[in-house]
Design a protein around this motif. Structure first.
Motif, short mmCIF file in Angstrom:
data_model
loop_
_atom_site.label_atom_id
_atom_site.label_comp_id
_atom_site.label_asym_id
_atom_site.label_seq_id
_atom_site.Cartn_x
_atom_site.Cartn_y
_atom_site.Cartn_z
N GLU A 101 10.77 2.97 -0.79
CA GLU A 101 10.79 1.87 -1.74
C GLU A 101 10.31 0.58 -1.07
O GLU A 101 9.57 -0.21 -1.68
CB GLU A 101 12.21 1.69 -2.30
N GLU A 102 10.73 0.32 0.18
CA GLU A 102 10.24 -0.85 0.91
C GLU A 102 8.73 -0.79 1.08
O GLU A 102 8.03 -1.80 0.92
CB GLU A 102 10.93 -0.94 2.28
N ALA A 103 8.21 0.40 1.39
CA ALA A 103 6.76 0.55 1.56
C ALA A 103 6.04 0.28 0.25
O ALA A 103 4.93 -0.29 0.24
CB ALA A 103 6.45 1.94 2.08
N ARG A 104 6.62 0.69 -0.87
CA ARG A 104 6.00 0.43 -2.17
C ARG A 104 5.91 -1.06 -2.44
O ARG A 104 4.87 -1.57 -2.90
CB ARG A 104 6.78 1.12 -3.27
N ILE A 105 6.99 -1.78 -2.13
CA ILE A 105 6.99 -3.23 -2.36
C ILE A 105 5.96 -3.91 -1.45
O ILE A 105 5.23 -4.81 -1.88
CB ILE A 105 8.40 -3.78 -2.13
N LYS A 106 5.88 -3.49 -0.19
CA LYS A 106 4.90 -4.08 0.72
C LYS A 106 3.48 -3.80 0.25
O LYS A 106 2.60 -4.65 0.39
CB LYS A 106 5.11 -3.52 2.12
N LEU A 107 3.26 -2.64 -0.31
CA LEU A 107 1.94 -2.34 -0.85
C LEU A 107 1.60 -3.27 -2.00
O LEU A 107 0.47 -3.78 -2.09
CB LEU A 107 1.90 -0.88 -1.31
N GLU A 108 2.55 -3.52 -2.88
CA GLU A 108 2.29 -4.42 -4.00
C GLU A 108 2.01 -5.84 -3.51
O GLU A 108 1.14 -6.53 -4.04
CB GLU A 108 3.49 -4.41 -4.95
N ILE A 109 2.75 -6.29 -2.48
CA ILE A 109 2.50 -7.63 -1.92
C ILE A 109 1.10 -7.71 -1.34
O ILE A 109 0.36 -8.68 -1.56
CB ILE A 109 3.57 -7.96 -0.85
N ALA A 110 0.70 -6.70 -0.58
CA ALA A 110 -0.64 -6.68 0.01
C ALA A 110 -1.71 -6.69 -1.08
O ALA A 110 -2.75 -7.35 -0.95
CB ALA A 110 -0.81 -5.46 0.91
N GLN A 111 -1.46 -5.97 -2.17
CA GLN A 111 -2.43 -5.94 -3.27
C GLN A 111 -2.53 -7.30 -3.94
O GLN A 111 -3.63 -7.74 -4.31
CB GLN A 111 -2.02 -4.87 -4.28
N LEU A 112 -1.39 -8.00 -4.09
CA LEU A 112 -1.42 -9.34 -4.68
C LEU A 112 -2.21 -10.31 -3.81
O LEU A 112 -3.00 -11.12 -4.31
CB LEU A 112 0.00 -9.84 -4.90
N LEU A 142 -10.70 -11.79 3.54
CA LEU A 142 -10.64 -10.80 2.47
C LEU A 142 -10.72 -9.38 3.03
O LEU A 142 -10.01 -8.48 2.57
CB LEU A 142 -11.77 -11.04 1.48
N LEU A 143 -11.58 -9.19 4.04
CA LEU A 143 -11.68 -7.87 4.65
C LEU A 143 -10.36 -7.45 5.29
O LEU A 143 -9.93 -6.30 5.18
CB LEU A 143 -12.81 -7.86 5.70
N VAL A 144 -9.72 -8.41 5.97
CA VAL A 144 -8.43 -8.11 6.60
C VAL A 144 -7.38 -7.77 5.55
O VAL A 144 -6.59 -6.82 5.71
CB VAL A 144 -7.97 -9.29 7.48
N LEU A 145 -7.38 -8.53 4.45
CA LEU A 145 -6.41 -8.26 3.39
C LEU A 145 -6.64 -6.88 2.78
O LEU A 145 -5.68 -6.17 2.44
CB LEU A 145 -6.51 -9.34 2.31
#
Length: 540
Positions: free
Chosen positions: A109-120, A338-341
């Motif tokens: 669940e933590e990994a899912r939230i981190k993925l959403e933050i990175a996508q934002l 942007l590439l890093v993100l």
């Protein structure tokens, strides 16, 4: 002296007896003796008959699924839940048993939230890049407008310098009419952009999608009909028509998506610039017409020259703004942030998917609709990786498995007929055939089914009530010989290398008859030589 008198008396008696006997013989013929009757038979008597000799192996079998899969974990651990008991009906995808994964769900669940933050974060930076590119588009539109204004100013100056005539006036009038139409079209397009999504356009686009979808279905049906007869040019042509219909449906869907989507701010801004340019073009055309109609004046000529100079300055300024926006956009095209993100998004996605895979690897799911045929373990117990935990069989195709013990297995062959009886179908004898021996079980068979003495029997269930796990009695016919001489096994006597039976004659007397034997079953023996049908043999 007494002894002599005894002997003399005995001798006289013996002589007299012999003389008397001789007299009797001579007087008549000798009488015929009466034959003695045979002793009565006290043992069981069996009449030799003709019949079929059948060798049958009987065993207890179990109804099983032809497709059976054994499930196991690829990693060791402790069971979190109890495996389902035997006989449990499961659906494809059902979780049958799980391993205890500790805090793995929380980490996932933590990994899912981190993925959403990175996508934002990646979306925000990408939006900034798009805005920079939009500025390039706006600058390009302004430059094009300035160049158009310069061309109009130069044209106006040339016309003033050339002077007016009827043909010039007619052309100016036509230019005014064209400029009005262009302005009306640009304003209408601007209104359409601001009014999007337009209900009528959406309805028309939806209708086009429906028509394209119906056309695709029709071509697919036609393709299936044509290709059902086999491959060939007609089938390839039908496939090409399906591909074209799919492309048409995709284009119609894109138009529908565009009709449903509101106009972007940069699209509206560009159209507003087009409206402004159309207004300027109309004003210029009207001014030119007025000039031609009233004639050329020195002041008008001087004003035209100044207008050309101002338009040239506007073009230079617009070119500078365009080059600046273009340079900024090129910088954002190589935007390392942007590439890093984006790499951060990829890393977060890999981490999240890896944790999901770990969670899924800790679950055993039913591979198809079926029945649990075997399970082991309970919650809290440790299991090793690749150790079978549960087996699931599909009821789509049923068969019978049976264990044949000892030397009897050597008499079983694939294709032999089997008689099947069971309480599940009372009063019926179902016929089957031996489908596989332990040595011929295919590589797709499960570990549980590869018993060293287990055979598989194919059959057609007599009713839908036959279920996996039900017990059945099987009788395997390993040999059958018709119309042979048969006697009970016990009637054949053995003495050394000699085999014989005791026959009861018509006169009631017994005699031993040597025989040659053929097939011997559990109860009867085939006699190939020595006996005839109807003869009676005495059991020992």
């Amino acid at each position: 002296m007494g002894r002599h008198r005894w002997w003399a008396g005995f001798s006289s008696l013996l002589v007299a007896t012999l003389a008397l006997t001789g007299c009797l013989v001579r007087t008549g013929a000798e009488p015929t003796p009466t034959p003695l009757p045979p002793p009565p038979v006290t043992k069981a008597v069996y009449e030799v008959r003709r019949g079929d000799v059948v060798d049958i192996i009987k065993a207890l079998g179990r109804v099983a699924g032809k497709e059976e899969v054994v499930l196991y974990f690829r990693q060791g651990g402790r069971l979190k839940t109890n495996p389902p008991p035997v006989g449990t009906v499961v659906k494809k995808g059902d979780v049958l048993v799980e391993l205890d994964t500790g805090d793995l769900p929380r980490r996932a669940e933590e990994a899912r939230i981190k993925l959403e933050i990175a996508q934002l974060e990646e979306t925000r930076e990408a939006q900034r890049v798009r805005e920079s590119r939009s500025q390039v588009q706006q600058a390009a539109a302004q430059l094009a407008s300035a160049r158009a204004a310069l061309l109009r100013a130069q044209s106006d100056l040339e016309r003033l310098e050339a002077g007016g005539n009827p043909e010039e006036v007619a052309r100016a009038q036509a230019a005014v009419a064209g400029a009005r139409a262009a302005l009306a079209s640009a304003e209408r397009q601007l209104l359409d952009l601001k009014a999007r999504p337009n209900p009528e356009e959406v309805r028309q686009a939806e209708l086009a999608v429906d028509q394209a979808r119906n056309a695709l279905w029709a071509t697919q049906i036609e393709r299936d009909r044509i290709c059902g007869g086999g491959p060939g040019p007609a089938c390839e042509s039908a496939k090409a028509r399906v591909a074209a219909a799919e492309s048409a449906l995709a284009q119609a869907q894109q138009k529908l998506d565009l009709a449903r989507r509101p106009a972007a701010p940069e699209e509206i801004a560009a159209q507003e610039q087009a409206v402004l340019a159309a207004r300027q073009n109309l004003a210029s055309a009207q001014a030119r017409l007025e000039e031609l109609q009233r004639g050329v004046r020195p002041a008008d000529l001087e004003a035209a020259r100044r207008a050309v100079q101002a338009a040239e300055a506007q073009v230079q300024a617009a070119e500078a703004r365009y080059q600046e926006a273009l340079a900024q956009a090129e910088g954002t095209a190589q935007n390392y942030e942007l590439l890093v993100l984006r790499k951060n998004v990829d890393l977060a996605r890999v981490t999240y998917q890896g944790l999901l895979e770990q969670l899924e690897n800790a679950r055993l799911r039913a591979p198809f609709d079926g029945v649990v045929t075997w399970s082991t373990g309970k919650a809290g117990e440790a299991v090793q990786g690749y150790t079978p935990v549960v087996a699931v069989a599909s009821p789509a195709e049923l068969e019978i498995v049976a264990n044949i013990e000892g030397a009897s297995l050597a008499r079983v062959q694939v294709g032999q007929e089997v008689i099947i009886t069971s309480d599940a179908f009372p009063g019926q004898e179902v016929r089957g055939k031996v489908a596989a021996l332990p040595s011929t079980v295919g590589a797709s068979a499960t570990q549980l089914a590869q018993a060293p003495n287990r055979i598989r029997i194919s059959f057609t269930p007599p009713s839908p009530d036959v279920k996996i796990g039900q017990l059945v009695n099987v009788a395997i016919i390993t040999f059958k010989k018709e119309n042979v001489i048969l006697v009970p096994n016990g009637a054949v006597r053995v003495f050394g290398q000699r085999r014989f039976v005791q026959v009861l004659g018509d006169d009631g007397r017994r005699r031993d008859v040597d025989v040659e034997v053929g097939v011997v079953t559990d109860t009867e023996t085939e006699i190939t030589k020595g006996l005839r049908e109807g003869m009676k043999v005495i059991m020992p």
